[in-house]
Scaffold this motif. Structure first.
Motif, PDB file in Angstrom:
ATOM      1  N   SER A   1      32.039 -17.513 -87.528  1.00 54.77           N
ATOM      2  CA  SER A   1      31.656 -18.707 -86.777  1.00 54.77           C
ATOM      3  C   SER A   1      32.179 -20.003 -87.385  1.00 54.77           C
ATOM      4  O   SER A   1      32.444 -20.969 -86.664  1.00 54.77           O
TER       5      SER A   1
ATOM      6  N   TYR B   1      34.997 -20.632 -88.747  1.00 53.51           N
ATOM      7  CA  TYR B   1      36.460 -20.730 -88.814  1.00 53.51           C
ATOM      8  C   TYR B   1      37.041 -21.066 -87.451  1.00 53.51           C
ATOM      9  O   TYR B   1      36.716 -20.439 -86.440  1.00 53.51           O
ATOM     10  N   LYS B   2      37.903 -22.070 -87.436  1.00 52.92           N
ATOM     11  CA  LYS B   2      38.553 -22.494 -86.197  1.00 52.92           C
ATOM     12  C   LYS B   2      39.899 -21.808 -85.997  1.00 52.92           C
ATOM     13  O   LYS B   2      40.418 -21.753 -84.888  1.00 52.92           O
ATOM     14  N   GLY B   3      40.481 -21.296 -87.089  1.00 53.56           N
ATOM     15  CA  GLY B   3      41.816 -20.708 -87.009  1.00 53.56           C
ATOM     16  C   GLY B   3      41.786 -19.230 -86.679  1.00 53.56           C
ATOM     17  O   GLY B   3      40.897 -18.739 -85.968  1.00 53.56           O
ATOM     18  N   ARG B   4      42.733 -18.500 -87.231  1.00 59.38           N
ATOM     19  CA  ARG B   4      42.860 -17.064 -86.939  1.00 59.38           C
ATOM     20  C   ARG B   4      41.642 -16.290 -87.429  1.00 59.38           C
ATOM     21  O   ARG B   4      41.118 -16.536 -88.513  1.00 59.38           O
ATOM     22  N   LYS B   5      41.257 -15.345 -86.602  1.00 60.53           N
ATOM     23  CA  LYS B   5      40.124 -14.491 -86.930  1.00 60.53           C
ATOM     24  C   LYS B   5      40.576 -13.054 -86.749  1.00 60.53           C
ATOM     25  O   LYS B   5      40.921 -12.630 -85.646  1.00 60.53           O
TER      26      LYS B   5
ATOM     27  N   ARG C   1      38.003 -12.282 -78.700  1.00 62.08           N
ATOM     28  CA  ARG C   1      38.663 -13.450 -79.292  1.00 62.08           C
ATOM     29  C   ARG C   1      39.279 -13.157 -80.657  1.00 62.08           C
ATOM     30  O   ARG C   1      39.825 -14.057 -81.295  1.00 62.08           O
TER      31      ARG C   1
ATOM     32  N   GLY D   1      43.767 -17.069 -91.990  1.00 63.79           N
ATOM     33  CA  GLY D   1      42.442 -17.506 -91.573  1.00 63.79           C
ATOM     34  C   GLY D   1      41.363 -16.652 -92.204  1.00 63.79           C
ATOM     35  O   GLY D   1      41.379 -16.411 -93.414  1.00 63.79           O
ATOM     36  N   LYS D   2      40.454 -16.171 -91.371  1.00 64.21           N
ATOM     37  CA  LYS D   2      39.335 -15.358 -91.825  1.00 64.21           C
ATOM     38  C   LYS D   2      39.552 -13.908 -91.414  1.00 64.21           C
ATOM     39  O   LYS D   2      39.899 -13.611 -90.274  1.00 64.21           O
TER      40      LYS D   2
END
Length: 248
Positions: free
Chosen positions: A49, A51-55, A79, A124-125
């Motif tokens: 939640s 993280y705005k970047g790659r997941k 997503r 990212g995360k």
């Protein structure tokens, strides 16, 4: 006649035994562990939640898919980028209706996945779905590439003690070949089997699915260890059948 000792979990062992039986090769099915679900100790939605970047969701085995998907909310899963370690893991994800975005071009190990170029940029995360004590190299490798990594330990191995009947079959087997697909099974065999049975295994040829397992078996005292071209039962049967023909 060749006798093959199979130590995979029961379902996979029985499948391999049936495939070998069709070629006239006898098998001793001696699973040394089974899998069971466990709570991952991680809220997957919360883990992503912030993280705005790659997941990235990384599934490390078919068992990780089996036990891990239920912990990912469906709206979140849509997503995420999904990475798979090995073709069997990818197949299980796709059978469940999920697209796999990242997989090694060849190989079925953590090291192979870490070579995927897309992991080296725009980090990212990542959440790795695995069993306790597993995939530390993958986690370390992703962190070294710049990823923030969490582990979701969604299943565990439960040891299975071999029945005396199976130990007796092993003791009486001629032209033995043992098959190993995990270091865990090797460790359990050395712990659970009588010394004479374990020594018989070490002095007989062995077939493994990775260099890591080969190294572990050699360190235990084995001297004749071959590596199959892949982890699937089809790869194992092809190697066993070819070797049995040569011995015959």
């Amino acid at each position: 006649m060749t006798t093959v000792l199979i130590t995979r979990p029961l379902e996979a062992s029985l499948q391999l035994a049936r495939m070998l039986d069709k070629t006239g090769i006898r098998a001793i099915v001696m699973p040394l562990y089974e899998f069971s679900a466990q709570q991952p100790g991680l809220n997957v939605r919360k883990a992503f939640s912030a993280y705005k970047g790659r997941k990235l969701a990384v599934f490390t085995s078919p068992r990780a898919v089996q036990f891990g998907l239920e912990h990912v909310p469906p709206d979140l899963l849509k997503r995420l980028e999904i990475a798979a370690v090995g073709a069997a893991t990818r197949a299980q994800l796709e059978a469940a209706g999920h697209q796999v975005h990242l997989q090694a071009r060849s190989g079925f190990t953590s090291e192979a996945l870490l070579q995927v170029p897309e992991l080296a940029t725009d980090q990212g995360k990542a959440v790795i779905f695995c069993a306790p004590g597993g995939r530390e190299k993958l986690a370390t490798g992703l962190r070294s590439l710049g990823w923030t990594v969490s582990m979701a330990m969604v299943y565990q191995r439960q040891p299975v003690r071999p029945a005396q009947k199976l130990i007796d079959e092993l003791a009486g087997a001629e032209d033995l070949l043992s098959v190993w697909t995990s270091v865990s099974a090797l460790d359990l065999a050395s712990e659970y089997l009588p010394a004479a049975a374990w020594n018989k295994i070490l002095h007989a040829p062995a077939l493994v699915i990775s260099g890591r397992i080969k190294h572990h078996l050699l360190q235990a005292g084995a001297s004749h260890v071959a590596v199959a071209e892949g982890p699937g039962n089809t790869h194992l049967v092809q190697f066993i059948q070819a070797g049995s023909g040569k011995r015959g």
